[in-house]
Design an enzyme around this catalytic site. Structure first.
Site, short mmCIF file in Angstrom:
data_model
loop_
_atom_site.label_atom_id
_atom_site.label_comp_id
_atom_site.label_asym_id
_atom_site.label_seq_id
_atom_site.Cartn_x
_atom_site.Cartn_y
_atom_site.Cartn_z
N LYS A 116 31.91 42.82 45.80
CA LYS A 116 33.35 42.62 45.91
C LYS A 116 33.70 41.66 47.05
O LYS A 116 34.66 40.90 46.95
CB LYS A 116 34.04 43.96 46.09
CG LYS A 116 34.02 44.84 44.85
CD LYS A 116 34.77 46.14 45.07
CE LYS A 116 34.87 46.95 43.78
NZ LYS A 116 33.56 47.35 43.26
N GLU A 200 40.50 46.99 52.70
CA GLU A 200 41.66 46.27 52.19
C GLU A 200 42.93 46.98 52.63
O GLU A 200 42.94 48.21 52.77
CB GLU A 200 41.67 46.23 50.66
CG GLU A 200 40.70 45.25 50.04
CD GLU A 200 40.81 45.24 48.53
OE1 GLU A 200 41.49 46.14 47.97
OE2 GLU A 200 40.22 44.36 47.89
N HIS A 235 41.17 57.10 41.30
CA HIS A 235 40.98 55.65 41.14
C HIS A 235 40.29 55.31 39.82
O HIS A 235 39.76 54.21 39.66
CB HIS A 235 40.19 55.05 42.31
CG HIS A 235 40.79 55.35 43.64
ND1 HIS A 235 41.97 54.80 44.07
CD2 HIS A 235 40.38 56.16 44.64
CE1 HIS A 235 42.27 55.25 45.27
NE2 HIS A 235 41.32 56.09 45.65
N ARG A 292 31.91 42.50 32.03
CA ARG A 292 31.48 43.22 30.84
C ARG A 292 32.71 43.55 30.00
O ARG A 292 33.84 43.27 30.39
CB ARG A 292 30.79 44.52 31.23
CG ARG A 292 31.64 45.37 32.18
CD ARG A 292 31.05 46.72 32.45
NE ARG A 292 31.69 47.42 33.55
CZ ARG A 292 32.85 48.07 33.48
NH1 ARG A 292 33.52 48.08 32.34
NH2 ARG A 292 33.35 48.69 34.53
#
Length: 663
Positions: A116, A200, A235, A292
């Site tokens: 990420k 973040e 999440h 994907r």
């Protein structure tokens, strides 16, 4: 086009890929573990090969065994589905080295988006908007804490590898940072074998909107519009829809351009999803790219009229994209509800068990069920607990939502705890109908979604009693028809008694509630003495097993499933369980291990924070159990002393099994 492909996955996605391949005339090869010997995907494919024991790391994650099967079977390509090896760059390279096509992006694209932090660096260079945060290589707790304090709270700690909500923690306060970091890293190691994280800024009330992208080897890239995936727990997505409510043409164009730029920036080929956080002010930020096919791809298929697996196969075979951007159109609205074996009332803990009864909504125009299980199958601890995906389409959002509610009401599962009732409640909320969506939707509406347990209603008691009495009546009639004196009053099923009123006493238990009721036989029915008053009931058990009940003139048709002494009643998307009990045994009920803490799910003990003899305070974390890559912390229910610890780290425990005793 390929003649034969191997599907390196299981469950509903393996079945989904196999059906498109069959329609295109492509032979399919399945792989399976010992736990999946009788699985649906094994029967659906043309060939199937056993590759190892139940644990995924010994079967579905064994790239060497899968490639060996591909060579043996003569498969020209491997479709990885999603999960398992679908985003494994090493596997993609191994396929290429073996001369087998990997139906997915180049390994370099998987590597670029697999981290990420690296993905955000690349996206920044491609002018894709980013959420402010820390994506650096220095992973020392001191540095991470310093960056967190600089950024401010609340913030999000997120594993740089993988996805699906694993290795992710929201930290509200500085004093909780270390605990959140440890938990995120521990979960990241268990899920991805990598404990690297990024930080973040945590946006308040954002929406999760993602774009389906496709690119070919000729350099063409398109997006097939957006999906709103804001309704999530832990999440992880629960319910998705396309297109996203409230999306303007200008915002769709901007997000679409950013998504296709992201794909082009890494030389992407095949199906991918670029995920964004959409803030309340209309600004959007890149979150991650999944290299994907996504679980929720059917809603895109419903509104675009395209088969995305067919697109994957064509692009992997070297063909150009079937359509360009100008030819793609949105038609109507679609929802996907993920049907899970889990307990929403217990923080969505995964559930296991046998699907003793399974009835899906009738499929047809506007209703689709993607599944990999059937009645009698086992939901095990080894794999993801998703049972199926229910997908519906309508001309607009309102009609699609109406169809979704009706389909959920027709979905019936007995034998394992599911989220069906939760989904029905969610879809009935006015806020959901009004598309008041954000990633905190479930938490905001917790009072409505998780209401306090209701007392067993007279209606449900009456239905349970009626079903049991009719069943006894039917058995008596069958015995009487086989007797030597079928006209004897002593064998009558009408409840006839000499010189006294005919009655029957029933004892019941539902959760912690229990009681009894009296049924008096009457012509054509029964008079029930219920907590709320007497009620005359009648009915019949239909040929399909449903109960047609008449409660004092009110008629219902419900499904009643009996297993041992337990009745499960299903009606309009809700279910109730009532167990018929013997009052002589009531004194023995509930005498289990007093003071013991039990496993909330079947799983493995991964941490023990106390020792025998330790004093604990109420709320102290004493043990951590992990199942399906999800952690659950066992806490002390009150102050006390640890008297006994019954398991060690690494041990497997069963749902409801006592773990330790606190006095």
């Amino acid at each position: 086009m390929f003649d034969k492909i191997l599907i390196a996955n299981r469950g509903e996605i393996a079945c989904r890929v196999a059906r498109t391949a069959r329609r295109l005339g492509i032979a399919t090869v399945a792989v399976y573990s010992e736990a999946d010997t009788d699985a649906m995907h094994v029967a659906l494919c043309d060939e199937a090969y056993l590759i190892g024991p139940a644990p995924a790391k010994e079967s579905y994650l064994r790239a060497d065994k899968i490639l060996e099967v591909a060579k043996t079977s003569g498969a020209q390509a491997v479709h990885p589905g999603y999960g398992f090896l679908s985003e494994n760059a090493v596997f993609a390279e191994a396929c290429q080295a073996a001369g087998i096509v990997f139906i997915g992006p180049p390994a370099s694209a998987i590597v670029a988006m697999g981290s990420k932090s690296e993905a955000k660096r690349i996206m920044g260079e491609a002018n894709v908007p980013l959420v402010p945060g820390y994506h650096g290589d220095d992973q020392s707790p001191v540095t991470l804490r310093r960056e967190a304090d600089r950024m401010g709270y609340p913030l999000l700690i997120k594993a740089t590898a993988g996805g699906g909500g694993k290795g992710m923690r929201v930290v509200e306060r500085a004093e909780d940072f270390s605990t959140g970091l440890d938990a995120a890293r521990r979960e990241a190691i268990a899920s991805f074998g990598d404990d690297k994280v990024l930080l973040e800024r945590y946006l308040l009330s954002p929406r999760h909107v993602e774009l389906q992208v496709f690119a070919d080897s000729q350099g063409n890239a398109v997006h097939l519009f957006e999906r709103d995936c804001s309704v999530q727990r832990r999440h992880q997505k629960v319910l998705e829809e396309a297109p996203a409510p409230g999306m303007t043409p200008e915002l769709r164009a901007a997000m679409g351009e950013a998504a296709t730029n992201a794909a082009k920036a890494i030389g992407y080929v095949g199906a991918g999803t670029v995920e964004f956080l959409l803030d309340r002010d209309g600004r959007f930020y890149f979150m991650e790219m999944n290299t994907r096919l996504q679980v929720e791809h059917p809603v895109t298929e419903m509104i675009s009229g395209q088969d995305l697996v067919e697109w994957q196969l064509k692009v992997a075979a070297g063909e150009p994209l079937p359509l360009d951007q100008a030819a793609l159109r949105i038609n109507g609205h679609a929802f996907e509800a993920r049907v899970y074996a889990e307990n929403p009332a217990k923080d969505f803990l995964p559930a296991t068990g046998k699907l003793r009864y399974l009835q899906t909504p009738e499929q047809g125009p506007g209703v689709r069920v993607d599944t990999g299980v059937e009645q009698g199958d086992e939901v095990s601890v080894h794999y993801d607990p998703m049972i199926a995906k229910l997908i519906v389409w309508g001309e607009d959002r309102a009609s699609a939502l109406h169809r979704l509610r009706a389909a959920l009401a027709d979905y019936r599962i007995v034998g394992v705890t599911t989220n069906l009732e939760f989904l029905s409640t969610l879809c009935a909320l006015p806020a959901f109908a009004n598309a008041e969506l954000d990633t905190g939707f479930i938490d905001k509406h917790a009072a409505e979604l998780f209401p306090a347990a209701e007392a067993m209603s007279d209606d449900i008691l009456a239905i349970a009693a009626l079903y049991e009495l009719l069943g006894e009546q039917r058995q008596t009639q069958q015995r009487q028809s086989r007797s030597h004196d079928p006209y004897s009053p002593w064998g009558s099923a009408t409840g006839w008694r000499m010189n006294q009123d005919s009655f029957h006493q029933l004892h019941w238990a539902a959760g912690e509630a229990q009681g009894s009721l009296v049924a008096h036989y009457r012509d054509g029915g029964f008079l029930l003495e219920l907590p709320g008053g007497d009620c005359l009931v009648s009915g019949e058990i239909l040929d399909d097993g449903d109960l047609l009940a008449d409660l004092a003139g009110r008629r219902f048709q419900v499904a009643v499933i009996k297993h041992d002494q337990e009745l499960t009643i299903l009606h309009q998307g809700r279910s109730w369980q009532i167990e018929l009990t013997d009052p002589r045994l009531e004194a023995l009920e509930g005498e289990g291990a007093g003071g013991s803490l039990v496993a909330p799910m079947t799983g493995n003990v991964i941490a023990i924070n106390v020792a025998e003899g330790d004093a604990v305070k109420q709320g102290d974390a004493v043990m951590i159990v992990e199942a399906m890559k999800m952690e659950h912390t066992i806490t002390a229910p009150s102050d006390g002393v640890v008297k006994e610890i019954r398991f060690a780290v690494g041990d497997q425990v069963e749902d409801g099994e006592p773990l330790l005793v606190i006095e």
